[in-house]
Design a protein around this motif. Structure first.
Motif, short mmCIF file in Angstrom:
data_model
loop_
_atom_site.label_atom_id
_atom_site.label_comp_id
_atom_site.label_asym_id
_atom_site.label_seq_id
_atom_site.Cartn_x
_atom_site.Cartn_y
_atom_site.Cartn_z
N LEU A 227 -40.90 44.89 51.77
CA LEU A 227 -39.51 45.31 51.93
C LEU A 227 -39.38 46.54 52.82
O LEU A 227 -38.27 46.94 53.16
N GLY A 228 -40.51 47.14 53.16
CA GLY A 228 -40.50 48.34 54.00
C GLY A 228 -40.80 49.62 53.26
O GLY A 228 -40.79 50.70 53.85
N ALA A 229 -41.08 49.52 51.95
CA ALA A 229 -41.42 50.72 51.19
C ALA A 229 -42.77 51.26 51.64
O ALA A 229 -43.66 50.51 52.06
N ALA A 230 -42.93 52.58 51.56
CA ALA A 230 -44.19 53.21 51.88
C ALA A 230 -45.17 53.11 50.72
O ALA A 230 -46.39 53.17 50.92
N ALA A 231 -44.64 52.99 49.52
CA ALA A 231 -45.46 52.94 48.31
C ALA A 231 -44.62 52.41 47.18
O ALA A 231 -43.40 52.22 47.32
N ALA A 232 -45.26 52.20 46.05
CA ALA A 232 -44.56 51.79 44.83
C ALA A 232 -44.87 52.79 43.73
O ALA A 232 -45.97 53.36 43.69
N GLN A 233 -43.90 53.01 42.85
CA GLN A 233 -44.11 53.87 41.68
C GLN A 233 -44.05 53.01 40.44
O GLN A 233 -43.08 52.30 40.21
N LEU A 234 -45.10 53.07 39.62
CA LEU A 234 -45.21 52.28 38.40
C LEU A 234 -45.29 53.21 37.20
O LEU A 234 -46.09 54.14 37.20
N GLY A 235 -44.47 52.94 36.19
CA GLY A 235 -44.49 53.74 34.98
C GLY A 235 -44.91 52.93 33.77
O GLY A 235 -45.93 53.20 33.14
N THR A 236 -44.11 51.92 33.43
CA THR A 236 -44.38 51.10 32.25
C THR A 236 -45.79 50.52 32.29
O THR A 236 -46.43 50.37 31.24
N ALA A 237 -46.29 50.22 33.47
CA ALA A 237 -47.63 49.66 33.60
C ALA A 237 -48.70 50.58 33.04
O ALA A 237 -49.78 50.12 32.61
N PHE A 238 -48.42 51.90 32.99
CA PHE A 238 -49.43 52.87 32.53
C PHE A 238 -49.23 53.30 31.08
O PHE A 238 -50.07 54.03 30.55
N VAL A 239 -48.15 52.87 30.44
CA VAL A 239 -47.89 53.30 29.06
C VAL A 239 -48.99 52.83 28.12
O VAL A 239 -49.41 53.56 27.20
N ALA A 240 -49.50 51.63 28.34
CA ALA A 240 -50.52 51.07 27.44
C ALA A 240 -51.92 51.59 27.70
O ALA A 240 -52.85 51.27 26.95
#
Length: 350
Positions: A227-240
């Protein structure tokens, strides 16, 4: 931006207040992504301890996240009415509600000591949620070589971030877990999804865009980059991950059938936030025309109720923040998760 930070993977671990830890952030940074800790709910003394621990665990770049929310307006009558509405629940767990509510923490805009600490610490990245620091703070941080990011939930907020001279925009879609980063919680929220918001901000602004909301695996990161993003930010993926501060009830809820149902609620804290459905969020059906106290004053009641319930073995009043991708969560060490995400990303982009 990625070259400046020396990242091996276009991934930011979201700075989740109450859940992210220095250990989690360090493990993510050491694995080649950008680890983050949340200082928004901390005072300067606690923040210093967290920063020192993080620095002891990694020499890699990391992100310090700050809350820049509007100062709450105390309304004793409204707050008393809110406590009265919750009284039966407190009584159920054998306690009386608090006599009065207080704001549990200050906005960065009101906390000169916390700002001075972050300037002194000069992290590789500082990010802002709920609003923007003033021009003097932006200048002070830039002079220390800090790369500055802020959350936007719509185009107007993104343009404000760009006009303020920051370096990147975190495009927070409606799918995201935790608090909406809206500058003004009373404003109309277009509730843009991550795909639409990311693409809009890539086209309409000149800053790097970090996609956030509902992204849980390498295929999701690849889609954000497409989509043109430079990066992605993930939160819920790291809760576990075992390095997070999530308690056992939070982990169980995330890995259980409730992960398939998340909901936006203002009841817990006074601001819209996406959480796993539980007894607290279910109160939305009964709230009627009542308005919770301003954020974060309402959080004082929410935290007290959760503490009372947990003491009696009831875990349905926790702030179990999670995004709509929650069913895709995987319980594994953070470094292993980063490696897995990297392999999935490379497979998706072949």
């Amino acid at each position: 931006m990625l070259e400046r930070l020396g990242l091996d993977l276009p991934l930011i671990q979201a700075p989740m207040a109450g859940t992210s830890t220095p250990l989690l952030a360090a493990e993510v940074s050491n694995a080649g992504a950008l680890g983050s800790i949340a200082l928004g709910a901390s005072n300067a003394a606690d923040a210093r301890v967290a920063i020192d621990e993080l620095r002891a665990r990694t020499t890699r770049p990391f992100n310090l996240n700050l809350f820049v929310h509007q100062a709450p307006v105390a309304d004793p009558e409204r707050e008393a009415g809110w406590l009265d509405w919750l009284r039966s629940l407190f009584v159920e767990f054998g306690v009386e509600p608090p006599a009065a509510l207080q704001s549990p923490y200050a906005s960065l805009a009101e906390d000169a000591e916390l700002l001075a600490l972050v300037v002194e610490a000069a992290p590789a990245v500082a990010s802002f949620h709920f609003g923007l620091p003033d021009a003097e703070a932006v200048s002070a941080l830039h002079e220390r070589g800090v790369l500055l990011l802020a959350t936007a939930t719509n185009l107007a907020e993104a343009r404000a971030i760009e006009a303020a001279g920051l370096d990147g925009i975190i495009a927070q879609g409606i799918e995201a877990g935790g608090h909406r980063g809206m500058f003004d919680p009373a404003a109309t929220d277009p509730q843009l999804g991550t795909v639409a918001l990311t693409r809009l901000l890539v086209r309409e602004t000149g800053l790097p865009v970090i996609a956030a909301g509902g992204i849980m695996d390498g295929a999701g990161i690849a889609a954000a980059l497409d989509l043109g993003a430079a990066a992605a930010q993930l939160g819920t993926a790291f809760v576990a991950c075992p390095e997070s501060a999530a308690d056992e009830s939070y982990r169980a809820a995330l890995m259980g059938p409730g992960a398939y149902e998340t909901t936006l609620t203002q009841l817990v804290s006074g601001r819209p936030a996406r959480a796993l459905a539980n007894r607290f969020t279910a109160l939305s059906a009964q709230v009627g025309e009542r308005r919770p106290p301003d954020y974060p004053i309402a959080y004082d009641a929410g935290k007290a109720l959760n503490a009372a319930a947990k003491a009696k073995g009831e875990h349905g009043f926790g702030a179990h923040w999670a995004g709509q991708g929650a069913p895709l969560a995987r319980a594994m060490p953070a470094a292993q998760l980063v490696a897995t995400l990297s392999a999935e990303l490379h497979a998706a982009r072949r």
